[in-house]
Design a protein around this motif. Structure first.
Motif, mmCIF file in Angstrom:
data_model
loop_
_atom_site.group_PDB
_atom_site.id
_atom_site.type_symbol
_atom_site.label_atom_id
_atom_site.label_comp_id
_atom_site.label_asym_id
_atom_site.label_seq_id
_atom_site.Cartn_x
_atom_site.Cartn_y
_atom_site.Cartn_z
ATOM 1 N N LYS A 137 1.912 -8.031 -1.658
ATOM 2 C CA LYS A 137 1.244 -6.725 -1.651
ATOM 3 C C LYS A 137 0.060 -6.688 -0.687
ATOM 4 O O LYS A 137 -0.228 -5.648 -0.093
ATOM 5 N N THR A 138 -0.621 -7.809 -0.522
ATOM 6 C CA THR A 138 -1.781 -7.838 0.379
ATOM 7 C C THR A 138 -1.360 -7.530 1.813
ATOM 8 O O THR A 138 -2.006 -6.750 2.515
ATOM 9 N N THR A 139 -0.251 -8.144 2.250
ATOM 10 C CA THR A 139 0.247 -7.900 3.607
ATOM 11 C C THR A 139 0.682 -6.452 3.771
ATOM 12 O O THR A 139 0.350 -5.788 4.769
ATOM 13 N N VAL A 140 1.406 -5.930 2.772
ATOM 14 C CA VAL A 140 1.872 -4.554 2.847
ATOM 15 C C VAL A 140 0.683 -3.588 2.852
ATOM 16 O O VAL A 140 0.675 -2.601 3.600
ATOM 17 N N HIS A 141 -0.328 -3.885 2.055
ATOM 18 C CA HIS A 141 -1.508 -3.023 2.011
ATOM 19 C C HIS A 141 -2.217 -2.997 3.366
ATOM 20 O O HIS A 141 -2.648 -1.934 3.846
ATOM 21 N N ARG A 142 -2.324 -4.156 3.995
ATOM 22 C CA ARG A 142 -2.975 -4.229 5.313
ATOM 23 C C ARG A 142 -2.194 -3.416 6.346
ATOM 24 O O ARG A 142 -2.770 -2.644 7.127
ATOM 25 N N LEU A 143 -0.872 -3.558 6.356
ATOM 26 C CA LEU A 143 -0.042 -2.809 7.304
ATOM 27 C C LEU A 143 -0.115 -1.306 7.034
ATOM 28 O O LEU A 143 -0.271 -0.497 7.957
ATOM 29 N N ALA A 144 -0.020 -0.946 5.753
ATOM 30 C CA ALA A 144 -0.030 0.477 5.395
ATOM 31 C C ALA A 144 -1.372 1.119 5.724
ATOM 32 O O ALA A 144 -1.428 2.264 6.192
ATOM 33 N N THR A 145 -2.465 0.393 5.489
ATOM 34 C CA THR A 145 -3.793 0.916 5.785
ATOM 35 C C THR A 145 -3.943 1.191 7.281
ATOM 36 O O THR A 145 -4.496 2.221 7.696
ATOM 37 N N THR A 146 -3.447 0.279 8.109
ATOM 38 C CA THR A 146 -3.490 0.471 9.556
ATOM 39 C C THR A 146 -2.683 1.699 9.967
ATOM 40 O O THR A 146 -3.112 2.498 10.813
ATOM 41 N N LEU A 147 -1.533 1.887 9.359
ATOM 42 C CA LEU A 147 -0.685 3.036 9.667
ATOM 43 C C LEU A 147 -1.321 4.344 9.206
ATOM 44 O O LEU A 147 -1.184 5.378 9.865
ATOM 45 N N VAL A 148 -2.030 4.305 8.079
ATOM 46 C CA VAL A 148 -2.762 5.493 7.617
ATOM 47 C C VAL A 148 -3.872 5.837 8.606
ATOM 48 O O VAL A 148 -4.054 6.999 8.989
ATOM 49 N N ASP A 149 -4.617 4.821 9.037
ATOM 50 C CA ASP A 149 -5.708 5.047 9.990
ATOM 51 C C ASP A 149 -5.203 5.654 11.296
ATOM 52 O O ASP A 149 -5.907 6.455 11.935
ATOM 53 N N ALA A 150 -3.983 5.279 11.698
ATOM 54 C CA ALA A 150 -3.414 5.771 12.955
ATOM 55 C C ALA A 150 -2.692 7.109 12.782
ATOM 56 O O ALA A 150 -2.251 7.703 13.768
ATOM 57 N N GLY A 151 -2.566 7.586 11.541
ATOM 58 C CA GLY A 151 -1.935 8.877 11.300
ATOM 59 C C GLY A 151 -0.433 8.834 11.091
ATOM 60 O O GLY A 151 0.209 9.871 10.922
ATOM 61 N N PHE A 152 0.142 7.610 11.081
ATOM 62 C CA PHE A 152 1.583 7.498 10.883
ATOM 63 C C PHE A 152 1.971 7.582 9.407
ATOM 64 O O PHE A 152 3.119 7.884 9.088
ATOM 65 N N LEU A 153 1.031 7.285 8.520
ATOM 66 C CA LEU A 153 1.228 7.446 7.081
ATOM 67 C C LEU A 153 0.057 8.233 6.501
ATOM 68 O O LEU A 153 -1.033 8.260 7.090
ATOM 69 N N SER A 154 0.294 8.854 5.359
ATOM 70 C CA SER A 154 -0.782 9.476 4.576
ATOM 71 C C SER A 154 -0.789 8.829 3.198
ATOM 72 O O SER A 154 0.230 8.281 2.749
ATOM 73 N N PHE A 155 -1.937 8.900 2.538
ATOM 74 C CA PHE A 155 -2.019 8.308 1.203
ATOM 75 C C PHE A 155 -2.927 9.132 0.309
ATOM 76 O O PHE A 155 -3.994 9.581 0.737
ATOM 77 N N ASN A 156 -2.463 9.353 -0.914
ATOM 78 C CA ASN A 156 -3.355 9.844 -1.964
ATOM 79 C C ASN A 156 -2.936 9.187 -3.274
ATOM 80 O O ASN A 156 -1.755 8.822 -3.451
#
Length: 271
Positions: A60-79
Motif C-alpha cells: 500500500k505504501t508504494t501504491v499510495h506514493r504513486l497515486a499521490t504523484t498522479l493526483v498532484d499531476a492531475g491524472f487522478l482525483s481523490f476524495n
C-alpha cells in the motif's frame, strides 16, 4: 590513506558512472510503468489503495506514493468518500487525441490533393505547448524529398506552421515566443523588431513563410485551419527545396495552401 578513486582506472570510473546512470533510468522507467498500471486499475474501477495494491501485487505504501504523484499531476482525483477517480488531465489528453485523430481523418484527402497540385511535401501540424507537433505528412513527387517525421516537434518562430499557428495571438505573445526561442536558438535571420514586422505582414496575407529559417535551403508556405468558432486548431504547410520555391512560385503555392485550408476549415464549420 590514498584515495580509492586515485587508484582506479579512469575507464573503470566512467563505466561505473554509466552503470549508475543506467540503473537510475531503469528505475525511473519501472516507476513510470507502475504509475500507468495504477491509472489502469482506477479506470477499471479500483478506487482504494487496498484494491489497487491487491490487483498489482504491490504494498500500500508504494501504491499510495504513486497515486499521490498522479493526483498532484492531475491524472487522478481523490476524495475520502469516493476514493480515487480519473483526473481532468486525462480528459484534456483524450480531447487532444480525438482532435488530432479527427484532424488527420478530415484533412487527409485535402492534403493529398494539395501535394498532387504542387508536387511538394505537405505537412499538418498542431500547437503542442510551445512547439509545433507534426501529425500528418504527404510526401511530394519531386526527386528531392524534404525530411519531415510525423510525431516530431519543431520551434514556432522558425517554421511556417509555427508562425501560422500564432496568427491570432497578441504581439505580446509573439515577443514571448521570440525571446524564449532566442535563448534556445540564438542564431536567427531576424531580430525581434524585424520578426514582429514579418509576422504582421504574414497575418495580413493569411500565409506564413519559412525562408530557410528552420533548415538550410528548405522553404515552406503555411496557412491555418479554423473551427466553427474561428479558432485556429491546426496549420498546413507545403515544403520544398529553395530551387523550387522562388518568389513567384511562393505566391502560386500560397494560393493552393489557402484554398486547401479553407476547404478543411469549412468541414469543421468555419465560414
Amino acid at each position: 590513506m590514498r584515495d580509492v578513486n586515485a587508484m582506479q582506472d579512469p575507464k573503470e570510473i566512467g563505466a561505473l558512472s554509466e552503470d549508475a546512470a543506467s540503473a537510475r533510468a531503469g528505475a525511473a522507467a519501472l516507476t513510470l510503468f507502475k504509475g500507468l498500471e495504477v491509472l489502469s486499475r482506477v479506470a477499471k474501477g479500483d478506487t482504494t489503495l487496498a484494491q489497487m495494491a491487491a490487483a498489482l501485487s504491490l504494498n500500500k505504501t508504494t501504491v499510495h506514493r504513486l497515486a499521490t504523484t498522479l493526483v498532484d499531476a492531475g491524472f487522478l482525483s481523490f476524495n475520502p468518500r469516493d476514493g480515487y477517480t480519473l483526473g481532468t488531465k486525462l480528459l484534456e489528453l483524450g480531447y487532444a487525441a480525438s482532435q488530432q485523430i479527427t484532424l488527420t481523418r478530415v484533412s487527409r484527402e485535402h492534403l493529398r490533393q494539395l501535394s498532387i497540385d504542387t508536387g511538394d511535401t505537405v505537412n499538418l501540424g498542431v500547437l503542442d505547448r510551445d512547439q509545433v507537433h507534426y501529425i500528418d505528412k504527404i510526401p511530394g513527387s519531386r526527386r528531392i524529398e524534404v525530411r519531415c517525421v510525423v510525431g516530431e516537434r519543431q520551434p514556432l518562430r522558425h517554421t511556417g506552421l509555427g508562425k501560422a499557428l500564432l496568427f491570432d495571438e497578441s504581439e505580446d505573445v509573439w515577443r514571448e515566443v521570440f525571446q524564449r526561442e532566442a535563448a534556445l536558438f540564438p542564431r536567427y535571420r531576424y531580430d525581434l523588431r524585424q520578426w514582429l514586422e514579418v509576422m504582421r505582414g504574414y497575418r495580413a496575407r493569411g500565409v506564413a513563410l519559412d525562408m530557410d529559417e528552420n533548415e538550410d535551403h528548405i522553404r515552406c508556405v503555411a496557412a491555418p485551419i479554423r473551427d466553427m468558432s474561428g479558432k485556429i486548431i491546426a496549420a498546413v504547410s507545403v515544403s520544398s527545396v529553395a530551387q523550387y520555391m522562388d518568389d513567384a512560385r511562393i505566391e502560386t503555392v500560397g494560393a493552393y495552401v489557402r484554398e486547401a485550408t479553407a476547404k478543411i476549415s469549412a468541414e469543421f464549420g468555419y465560414r
